[in-house]
Design a protein around this motif. Structure first.
Motif, PDB file in Angstrom:
ATOM      1  N   ALA A 173       1.966  14.065  -7.318  1.00  0.00           N
ATOM      2  CA  ALA A 173       1.207  13.355  -6.300  1.00  0.00           C
ATOM      3  C   ALA A 173       2.140  12.461  -5.501  1.00  0.00           C
ATOM      4  O   ALA A 173       3.109  11.922  -6.036  1.00  0.00           O
ATOM      5  N   ALA A 174       1.815  12.303  -4.244  1.00  0.00           N
ATOM      6  CA  ALA A 174       2.549  11.400  -3.357  1.00  0.00           C
ATOM      7  C   ALA A 174       1.647  10.234  -2.983  1.00  0.00           C
ATOM      8  O   ALA A 174       0.425  10.400  -2.848  1.00  0.00           O
ATOM      9  N   ASP A 175       2.251   9.081  -2.841  1.00  0.00           N
ATOM     10  CA  ASP A 175       1.514   7.895  -2.439  1.00  0.00           C
ATOM     11  C   ASP A 175       0.836   8.140  -1.093  1.00  0.00           C
ATOM     12  O   ASP A 175       1.312   8.926  -0.278  1.00  0.00           O
ATOM     13  N   SER A 176      -0.261   7.458  -0.896  1.00  0.00           N
ATOM     14  CA  SER A 176      -0.990   7.622   0.355  1.00  0.00           C
ATOM     15  C   SER A 176      -0.311   6.889   1.504  1.00  0.00           C
ATOM     16  O   SER A 176      -0.551   7.205   2.674  1.00  0.00           O
ATOM     17  N   THR A 177       0.548   5.932   1.168  1.00  0.00           N
ATOM     18  CA  THR A 177       1.205   5.110   2.184  1.00  0.00           C
ATOM     19  C   THR A 177       2.700   5.076   1.915  1.00  0.00           C
ATOM     20  O   THR A 177       3.108   4.834   0.777  1.00  0.00           O
ATOM     21  N   PRO A 178       3.548   5.282   2.932  1.00  0.00           N
ATOM     22  CA  PRO A 178       4.994   5.219   2.695  1.00  0.00           C
ATOM     23  C   PRO A 178       5.456   3.787   2.425  1.00  0.00           C
ATOM     24  O   PRO A 178       4.859   2.833   2.921  1.00  0.00           O
ATOM     25  N   ARG A 179       6.480   3.673   1.606  1.00  0.00           N
ATOM     26  CA  ARG A 179       7.142   2.400   1.318  1.00  0.00           C
ATOM     27  C   ARG A 179       6.162   1.317   0.865  1.00  0.00           C
ATOM     28  O   ARG A 179       6.316   0.143   1.210  1.00  0.00           O
ATOM     29  N   SER A 180       5.181   1.692   0.097  1.00  0.00           N
ATOM     30  CA  SER A 180       4.194   0.720  -0.368  1.00  0.00           C
ATOM     31  C   SER A 180       4.664   0.055  -1.645  1.00  0.00           C
ATOM     32  O   SER A 180       5.545   0.551  -2.337  1.00  0.00           O
ATOM     33  N   THR A 239      -0.988   4.572  -4.797  1.00  0.00           N
ATOM     34  CA  THR A 239      -2.314   5.159  -4.692  1.00  0.00           C
ATOM     35  C   THR A 239      -2.128   6.608  -4.258  1.00  0.00           C
ATOM     36  O   THR A 239      -1.790   6.862  -3.100  1.00  0.00           O
ATOM     37  N   PRO A 240      -2.326   7.544  -5.185  1.00  0.00           N
ATOM     38  CA  PRO A 240      -2.113   8.946  -4.821  1.00  0.00           C
ATOM     39  C   PRO A 240      -2.977   9.367  -3.640  1.00  0.00           C
ATOM     40  O   PRO A 240      -4.183   9.128  -3.641  1.00  0.00           O
ATOM     41  N   GLY A 241      -2.315   9.964  -2.657  1.00  0.00           N
ATOM     42  CA  GLY A 241      -3.048  10.408  -1.489  1.00  0.00           C
ATOM     43  C   GLY A 241      -2.882  11.880  -1.216  1.00  0.00           C
ATOM     44  O   GLY A 241      -3.661  12.482  -0.475  1.00  0.00           O
ATOM     45  N   PHE A 242      -1.870  12.479  -1.833  1.00  0.00           N
ATOM     46  CA  PHE A 242      -1.580  13.896  -1.648  1.00  0.00           C
ATOM     47  C   PHE A 242      -1.297  14.503  -3.021  1.00  0.00           C
ATOM     48  O   PHE A 242      -0.580  13.908  -3.825  1.00  0.00           O
ATOM     49  N   TRP A 243      -1.842  15.706  -3.233  1.00  0.00           N
ATOM     50  CA  TRP A 243      -1.724  16.351  -4.541  1.00  0.00           C
ATOM     51  C   TRP A 243      -1.221  17.781  -4.395  1.00  0.00           C
ATOM     52  O   TRP A 243      -1.519  18.463  -3.404  1.00  0.00           O
ATOM     53  N   GLY A 244      -0.485  18.209  -5.417  1.00  0.00           N
ATOM     54  CA  GLY A 244      -0.127  19.614  -5.501  1.00  0.00           C
ATOM     55  C   GLY A 244      -1.255  20.388  -6.172  1.00  0.00           C
ATOM     56  O   GLY A 244      -2.277  19.819  -6.560  1.00  0.00           O
ATOM     57  N   GLN A 245      -1.040  21.672  -6.336  1.00  0.00           N
ATOM     58  CA  GLN A 245      -2.069  22.539  -6.900  1.00  0.00           C
ATOM     59  C   GLN A 245      -2.018  22.586  -8.424  1.00  0.00           C
ATOM     60  O   GLN A 245      -2.940  23.087  -9.060  1.00  0.00           O
ATOM     61  N   GLY A 246      -0.942  22.071  -9.011  1.00  0.00           N
ATOM     62  CA  GLY A 246      -0.818  22.010 -10.455  1.00  0.00           C
ATOM     63  C   GLY A 246      -0.040  23.165 -11.042  1.00  0.00           C
ATOM     64  O   GLY A 246       0.044  24.252 -10.462  1.00  0.00           O
TER      65      GLY A 246
END
Length: 122
Positions: free
Chosen positions: A97-104, A108-115
């Motif tokens: 998962a990637a944070d929803s906001t850069p450099r925070s 807070t996960p905002g982007f997810w892979g498919q697993g």
């Protein structure tokens, strides 16, 4: 948008190792705090590890501390999870998962892979 694609899952015996990878594309990977989560059958998704966008802070769930290592290669836009001393209870689908906001400051996960599926046999 950040697109994430995990790989590296599979079947391994207890005590073995696997390395998961998460390839990122889209926005600037190096600006995002990244994390790994997992979801076992019949259970809720749970936190595994995070690594700050700066690379200086790493945090682990107690259940994996000392056995798993999170890392990132910003030049390759790739996140890794080295999993050693695997146990049957580590069996789960693993998601990056990637944070929803850069450099925070937080995560807070905002982007997810498919697993990617990890199965540890006893």
């Amino acid at each position: 948008q950040v697109q994430l694609v995990e790989s590296g899952g599979g079947l391994v015996q207890a005590g073995g190792s696997l390395r998961l990878s998460c390839a990122a594309s889209g926005r600037t990977f190096s600006s995002y705090t990244m994390g790994w989560f997992r979801q076992a059958p019949g259970k809720e998704r749970e936190f595994v590890a995070t690594i700050r966008w700066s690379g200086t802070g790493k945090y682990y769930a107690d259940s994996v501390k000392g056995r798993f290592t999170i890392s990132r290669d910003n030049a390759k836009n790739t996140l890794y999870l080295q999993m050693d001393s695997l146990k049957p209870e580590d069996t789960a689908d693993y998601y990056c998962a990637a944070d929803s906001t850069p450099r925070s400051r937080g995560f807070t996960p905002g982007f997810w892979g498919q697993g990617t599926q990890v199965t540890v046999s006893s």
